[in-house]
Write an enzyme that holds these catalytic residues in place. Structure first.
Site, PDB file in Angstrom:
ATOM      1  N   PHE B 129       0.847  -1.192   0.000  1.00  0.00           N
ATOM      2  CA  PHE B 129       0.000   0.000   0.000  1.00  0.00           C
ATOM      3  C   PHE B 129       0.887   1.248   0.000  1.00  0.00           C
ATOM      4  O   PHE B 129       1.876   1.321   0.722  1.00  0.00           O
ATOM      5  CB  PHE B 129      -0.904  -0.026   1.237  1.00  0.00           C
ATOM      6  N   ASP B 206       1.820  -5.185   8.524  1.00  0.00           N
ATOM      7  CA  ASP B 206       0.618  -4.379   8.406  1.00  0.00           C
ATOM      8  C   ASP B 206      -0.560  -5.351   8.275  1.00  0.00           C
ATOM      9  O   ASP B 206      -0.642  -6.112   7.301  1.00  0.00           O
ATOM     10  CB  ASP B 206       0.699  -3.462   7.184  1.00  0.00           C
ATOM     11  N   TYR B 231     -10.826   0.327  10.913  1.00  0.00           N
ATOM     12  CA  TYR B 231     -12.070   0.799  10.282  1.00  0.00           C
ATOM     13  C   TYR B 231     -12.491  -0.064   9.102  1.00  0.00           C
ATOM     14  O   TYR B 231     -13.456   0.262   8.431  1.00  0.00           O
ATOM     15  CB  TYR B 231     -11.960   2.262   9.846  1.00  0.00           C
ATOM     16  N   LYS B 232     -11.763  -1.134   8.879  1.00  0.00           N
ATOM     17  CA  LYS B 232     -12.107  -2.023   7.781  1.00  0.00           C
ATOM     18  C   LYS B 232     -12.988  -3.152   8.323  1.00  0.00           C
ATOM     19  O   LYS B 232     -14.132  -2.925   8.677  1.00  0.00           O
ATOM     20  CB  LYS B 232     -10.822  -2.526   7.130  1.00  0.00           C
ATOM     21  N   ARG B 381     -12.216  -4.048  -6.574  1.00  0.00           N
ATOM     22  CA  ARG B 381     -12.055  -4.843  -5.357  1.00  0.00           C
ATOM     23  C   ARG B 381     -13.440  -5.173  -4.823  1.00  0.00           C
ATOM     24  O   ARG B 381     -14.265  -4.282  -4.599  1.00  0.00           O
ATOM     25  CB  ARG B 381     -11.296  -4.063  -4.277  1.00  0.00           C
TER      26      ARG B 381
END
Lengths: 421, 421
Positions: B129, B206, B231-232, B381
């Site tokens: 990322f 991560d 928050y995912k 995605r």
């Protein structure tokens, strides 16, 4: 608790009646008869905040879901511009909400040190808030720089001559709080900026105890850098994101060390190499805590109903009135004012020193429903937020303190443990 | 939009009926007929969150005011311990909520590099990322280290042999995502940890796209360091604070560079010199954004109603089902799976590649009410959060995508702009 009577109270009531800001108090939630003298630590809850947050949660998050980021992503800047215009005397594009005060101080101090690579000294107030001192200790150790503490008077704060003597061509950075977290002493921003500029040093201001209660003129005094909390007099709620300010013409010359994607020139292109944004965004790092950020919106709405000049005028009257009552009522019990005497030389809180302050602070809260805070070793801090503090609150709160001392109501209680910010 | 019919739908309905987690869907807010395939970006709103936040705002902030910090100050650790036990396979005192993922990655990477001062190389996935890559570019430049990108397959991710070949006695730190943000490829944490350990390098994981959907066994695989978003799949809300993990026996040997007062040994003693806390608190910096942190509480309540093993089992069935439908329905229109074929080798999202993905993503949202996201250059995605995604959602969502392609409903729309997280 207070009787709301006594010979001095009518005078306090008259002051309230004459207060042009008196109606702003209704924009905040109160739980009477509790009196709150800690708005310099955590500002009160605006009445509009719960509803705005619920809307943000239900509509923004619950219904809008990831799409809401299309607008949320502008809030750091948008709220920063509101603060710049109304509170900080800065220009559009110079202020942004980001991280917490400590992380911002780290980023901007590191950026400033990188911009003065041949200078080896950081000057800072020896009496500054601990997190500021610690952060600078870390940066000095990591970069093998000298951190020179500027002696400052525990009541009157830094003497500008002390700074003028200390700053020289080895000074990379000067870090100071505009209003002292402990004594409330207010520095002369223009004089400090000028002294540093002559020596070629950068100045980084911590405005945490100033923003919202004293006029801050970042642009007109040529300030370089600033950070500050928004949960004190700005009423953004517990741990609301901090602001940072970088003067426009400095932005392209400074780089901060935490290269997150919010600081990237074209965030969503997801390029291979980091290239900092051309504007204040380069001082951002990552995704902001949106719900905590959202709470700033209704808080700024309230502040924008008046001006900092009017808030400052009321704040000075409040602290002068409190100092007068403290002298009359509390000095017989061993209290002394540990803030500058002149309201023009202090922010919106007073420090009152007493050897038994830790115990008194606790008893005052538990037995008299007056909330203030305690700072080691011997200070009560009496924060008088002009948006919602009445002159009768000052009267009643200090009257309750007097009552407590009179009855020795604090002597059997354990001492206060110091609390957050 | 979908007709909720067709020959394949009864089979999807049967899968839902047999799903042991089906009732957990009711713990989230839905806006049907919209279908949400972006829980890997921003998780859905739990039904309990708005009420819990309102309580925190009105009671904690509004009534409790500054006193509430007496309990709030424990939340970073308390919620960290809940995550450690239930989601991360870590021990108590090894996980804490703090800042955002990017700032945490910076702190822990810097701490790790300081702990390996004679080693000059950082290894990182070339396809990681962006914010991770940028942060490491910054650290490498600031410390004059080599940042060596590990080539990884855009579909299958990093080959462990590539890491074994690259890691050596000059490697200070390896930084990898357990689940690739783009392809969903899942690495073997134990194998990576072992390869790095043999070479004396530290590994920083991560876990943003893994936490909550794949078993993470930080303790039993001997992981050194980790960070991740909440928050995912953890549903903490937009920008909720990130977690960080430091293995217990490493904590006293590592120091991070941002010396804020939350990392100080005795925070409220306000001592002159910074001395890091003896435990995981030393990786903290300043006051957390409390409202954003609070939203994690009801989110974890939901996850604790099941286990990661059960979520993983459902997640694998969901992605397998989606891959099967994509093969049958979408490959005739030029789509191909850009995630590992084997559900055991991927996380909870699928990447579907199509030359016109940017436009299709937008049309799917606007015209078919299916929300997924687009990652440049050509990926949709499809995030399938097992807590609330039904097999019928997979069926209907991909059926709507097929309908769109059939009708060429995307061809007159402008392309999607990539979005946050």
């Amino acid at each position: 608790m207070t009787t709301k009577t006594g010979p001095a109270r009518p005078a306090a009531e008259e002051r309230d009646a004459a207060d042009p800001l008196r109606t702003l108090r209704d924009a905040f939630v109160h739980h009477e008869p509790e009196i709150y003298f800690d708005g310099n630590s955590l500002g009160r809850l605006p009445t509009a905040t719960a509803g705005f947050l619920e809307h943000t949660v239900r509509e923004g998050w619950g219904a809008g879901l990831v799409r809401s980021w299309d607008t949320w992503i502008t809030w750091n800047r948008r709220l920063g511009d509101r603060l710049a215009a109304h509170v900080l005397g800065a220009r559009p594009g110079e202020v942004v909400l980001s991280d917490g005060t400590s992380v911002n101080l780290y980023k901007l101090a590191a950026a400033a040190l990188d911009a003065r690579p041949r200078r080896r000294t950081i000057l800072a107030d020896a009496d500054d808030f601990p997190t500021n001192r610690y952060l600078l200790q870390g940066l000095a150790e990591q970069r093998r720089l000298r951190l020179v503490p500027l002696r400052s008077d525990p009541v009157h704060g830094l003497d500008p001559d002390e700074l003028r003597r200390a700053v020289d061509d080895d000074t990379a950075l000067v870090v100071l709080s505009l209003v002292s977290y402990r004594s409330g002493a207010l520095l002369d921003m223009a004089a400090v900026n000028e002294a540093a500029r002559r020596a070629g040093a950068l100045v980084l201001w911590d405005l945490s105890h100033a923003a919202g209660v004293v006029p801050v003129e970042l642009a007109s005094t040529g300030a370089d850098l600033a950070v500050g909390a928004t949960y004190k007099y700005l009423n953004g709620g517990p741990g609301s994101p901090a602001f940072l300010y970088v003067r426009g013409d400095l932005q392209q010359r400074l780089r901060q060390p935490v290269w997150g994607w919010y600081g990237q020139r074209d965030q969503f292109a997801m390029r291979e190499l980091y290239e900092p944004a051309g504007d204040v965004d380069r001082f951002l790092v990552g995704t902001p805590p949106l719900l905590s950020l959202a709470a700033l919106e209704p808080a700024l709405d309230v502040i924008e109903r008046t001006t900092i000049a009017r808030l400052r005028a009321k704040s000075m009257r409040l602290t002068a009135y409190a100092a007068e009552l403290a002298q009359e009522w509390l000095s017989p019990y061993g209290f002394r004012l540990a803030s500058p005497d002149d309201p023009a030389r202090r922010g919106s809180h007073l420090a009152l020193a007493h050897p038994d302050a830790a115990r008194i602070s606790r008893a005052l809260r538990v037995r008299q429903r007056v909330v203030c805070d305690f700072r080691p070793p011997d200070r009560l801090r009496i924060g008088l937020a002009p948006l919602y503090t009445r002159f009768t609150d000052v009267h009643d709160g200090l009257d309750r303190l007097r009552t407590l001392l009179e009855s020795r109501g604090h002597e059997d209680l354990p001492a206060e443990t110091p609390r957050v910010t």
